[in-house]
Design an enzyme around this catalytic site. Structure first.
Site, mmCIF file in Angstrom:
data_model
loop_
_atom_site.group_PDB
_atom_site.id
_atom_site.type_symbol
_atom_site.label_atom_id
_atom_site.label_comp_id
_atom_site.label_asym_id
_atom_site.label_seq_id
_atom_site.Cartn_x
_atom_site.Cartn_y
_atom_site.Cartn_z
ATOM 1 N N HIS A 1 7.882 -26.459 0.765
ATOM 2 C CA HIS A 1 7.293 -27.471 0.223
ATOM 3 C C HIS A 1 6.327 -26.868 -0.661
ATOM 4 O O HIS A 1 5.082 -27.604 -1.114
ATOM 5 C CB HIS A 1 6.356 -28.435 1.104
ATOM 6 C CG HIS A 1 7.507 -29.266 2.006
ATOM 7 N ND1 HIS A 1 7.745 -30.554 1.857
ATOM 8 C CD2 HIS A 1 8.149 -28.786 3.374
ATOM 9 C CE1 HIS A 1 8.793 -31.006 2.482
ATOM 10 N NE2 HIS A 1 9.114 -29.913 3.502
ATOM 11 N N LYS B 1 -14.633 2.714 -2.824
ATOM 12 C CA LYS B 1 -15.280 2.940 -1.560
ATOM 13 C C LYS B 1 -16.445 3.845 -1.958
ATOM 14 O O LYS B 1 -17.448 3.617 -1.660
ATOM 15 C CB LYS B 1 -14.580 3.946 -0.729
ATOM 16 C CG LYS B 1 -13.560 3.045 0.345
ATOM 17 C CD LYS B 1 -12.996 3.876 1.380
ATOM 18 C CE LYS B 1 -11.734 3.234 1.998
ATOM 19 N NZ LYS B 1 -10.837 4.110 3.148
ATOM 20 N N GLU C 1 0.836 -1.076 -0.190
ATOM 21 C CA GLU C 1 0.165 0.088 0.050
ATOM 22 C C GLU C 1 0.832 1.256 0.132
ATOM 23 O O GLU C 1 0.359 2.433 -0.348
ATOM 24 C CB GLU C 1 -0.958 0.058 1.291
ATOM 25 C CG GLU C 1 -2.127 0.954 0.959
ATOM 26 C CD GLU C 1 -3.369 0.684 2.164
ATOM 27 O OE1 GLU C 1 -2.877 0.042 3.079
ATOM 28 O OE2 GLU C 1 -4.159 0.985 2.089
#
Lengths: 402, 402
Positions: free
Chosen positions: A275, A391, A249
């Site tokens: 792994h 938003k 960010e």
């Protein structure tokens, strides 16, 4: 003649350092390690509840979770900390399932004060338990609407300074208040961060090292656009998440020449991700740097007992080995196999151990590194314009019900 | 004249599909959805213990964890499932803290049979509780050393076929056995996977869609070297981890022309990572594709109650909204804001709901997509040569104690 937006020049170490010195006047996180945390310790003393539920999201929870997750099994904590941070209804219900809400303090954290996830969950909590100044405290900016709410209800509130961004706020009330309440030593936290602060601002060698790292990451950003943090302890899982927010960010921005910048953070855990992700690092495209984080001292002596398992005798060389030695040898083997291929930039950070100062020092160093990279990239590390449009769209969808 | 390693030609859809048809003869995972899972259901019926502890790492746990995490709060499960998968001593101790080991069935899973983490932890367990055929079962290859151990102790064992790789093994004994024991409906799991199997192998449209996606990801791999999966439910956190292993370890390879290949997987969770990684996606360098995963039906009607909070009235438009609606609108808003910037490749997968067939279909589709990408890249999706060197180095360090 006038000029606007020169192409980015190569900048000297001294200039970068001076830029940071100037920035310190404006950006609040730099000086957080130097504060007196008495107000949090005072408040913590008076908390009687056994469960602490933080309601918040992103910068309001990730740093606190990182420290809590790192330390909770190594310290004698008297209270339990929970985080309500998503609108996933199954997540909300399952987290609250085992919490006695009548023995809970709620800490509502939102810098802006109007974070939709936080307020939604807070409203929901009201339908489960009566909320008042005895079981709720607020952390927000001094003039936010959440502060208005707290004042109207005679509720205690703590301030997030305007010039401390969410993802840089772990050493403000955001992190210190809940951590002090559950029994983490916040003096030691600040001590760890302060050590790095002083090394950086007073010791030439340390700032050179960190500036060199930032310079490398930025100068090679087009070859190596992915920065992997490979943490060799499951206790660092929260740190990894916090790092991803901080790095992603802060550095994903348009620079002063209108060019998109960004370094992509990845956090993985050793030995589990040997792994999984290691194959991609070793044999895949050379687009990654790797920082291995080791824990010097787990303060734990759990051992592999010399049990004989028929057929599996070839593995008896692990008998009597401490797990903490094994995991650190696994880290060393990974480092060696990365170094052996010769073309993957890799550095190693070894932190002292399972204590407050170690995790705080690591986090503060990463905050400084982020600020330095942003300076080299000519971007603002502290805003997040790219998330605002979403938003607005959400609000419209909800109000118009589309 | 002879030739070795032509430069990779553009390959037609039909050729790719034929390659997959051929590969089906050799690679075992393709046909797993078609099996009869009675042996697992039979065994599950006889398990009396309340706690099930899987000892394994990587491909031996990630798929099982993904499905368990997705479903555990939506199903009435009678047993609890735990995973011991790392050598971090604090992790081992903290996970066992609340488990009654005398009421526990241990499932030891290792394809090779000699995985160092798995055997270390298994030895440690021997020092805590007596292990015998009544509280332990083994999942491994038919001729492994772990199988020798099981046979020597009269212990039940289940086979992982040689031609089913760890990260493609979730629909073999590796996943089906523990999931059946805790009460997940494994018939429905296989049904979900089978649906995708049939669509792919019988329905031209579906395979075209999947082949198109794989082709795009591979053809644009140098522009978009990072593939983000943005899952809008915390229940998909395990799926994200499984995807990271599947994608990273399968596609991070050297191709037939000795050229490094690899697509970097990232898994993030909405709405939490809207407050973290989204800024980097929207404003950062254009090096990422995004796949948003939505859950159509949460089967959950938790609501935001119309509570009046003084000062926060501007947010009252969320009153009476179901959280499951809110999270899906948040996903839609994110998709819209990604689409609005016009140059981020983004697709959306909506899975049916919190049920076995939905998660299994999603996982099987991702396995097929991985195989397709590998075909386009001219690499072997099923080996992992890059992690072997680290294992050798570790063994040497431990034996010579250096």
């Amino acid at each position: 003649m006038h000029y606007r937006h020169n192409f980015n020049p190569t900048i000297s170490d001294e200039e970068i350092f001076d830029n940071i010195l100037d920035e310190q006047e404006l950006i609040g996180y730099y000086s957080l390690p130097l504060q007196d945390p008495s107000i949090y310790k005072e408040y913590a003393k008076g908390v009687k509840q056994k469960n602490i539920v933080v309601i918040g999201i992103g910068g309001s929870t990730l740093g606190t979770y990182a420290i809590y997750k790192y330390l909770k099994h190594s310290k004698e904590l008297t209270k339990k900390l929970y985080f309500l941070e998503t609108t996933d209804p199954i997540d909300i219900e399952s987290k609250l399932e085992n919490v006695d809400l009548n023995d809970t303090l709620f800490i509502v954290i939102s810098k802006s004060g109007t974070t939709i996830e936080t307020i939604s969950i807070f409203k929901y909590i009201h339908s489960l338990v009566s909320i008042d100044k005895n079981n709720c405290v607020v952390v927000t900016e001094h003039d936010s609407k959440l502060k208005t709410y707290a004042d109207a209800n005679g509720m205690k509130s703590f301030e997030i300074p305007k010039n401390v961004g969410g993802r840089f706020s772990v050493f403000s009330a955001v992190g210190l208040l809940p951590l002090a309440i559950v029994g983490i030593n916040i003096d030691d936290l600040l001590k760890g961060a302060k050590m790095v602060h002083q090394s950086f601002f007073n010791k030439r060698n340390f700032y050179k090292r960190l500036i060199n790292k930032a310079r490398f990451l930025v100068e090679y950003k087009n070859s190596f656009n992915v920065n992997v943090v490979f943490s060799y302890s499951s206790r660092l899982e929260g740190f990894n998440k916090w790092y991803i927010q901080l790095w992603g960010e802060s550095l994903g921005k348009v620079d002063i020449n209108s060019t998109r910048q960004g370094l992509t953070p990845i956090g993985i855990i050793g030995p589990i991700d040997q792994h999984s992700f290691l194959q991609l690092i070793i044999e895949g495209k050379r687009d990654k740097t790797v920082t291995v984080i080791k824990v010097e001292n787990f303060y734990n002596h759990l051992k592999i007992p010399p049990v004989k398992l028929e057929g599996l005798e070839e593995l008896d060389y692990i008998d009597n080995l401490e797990f903490s030695k094994l995991i650190n040898k696994q880290a060393d083997a990974t480092i060696e196999s990365i170094n052996n291929v010769n073309d993957i930039p890799c550095d190693v950070i070894t932190i002292d151990g399972m204590c407050e100062s170690a995790i705080a020092a690591l986090m503060y160093e990463y905050e400084l590194l982020t600020s330095l990279c942003a300076k080299f990239m000519y971007i603002d590390a502290y805003n997040q314009p790219g998330v605002e449009s979403g938003k607005k769209i959400l609000k419209e969808k909800l109000i118009k019900n589309i």
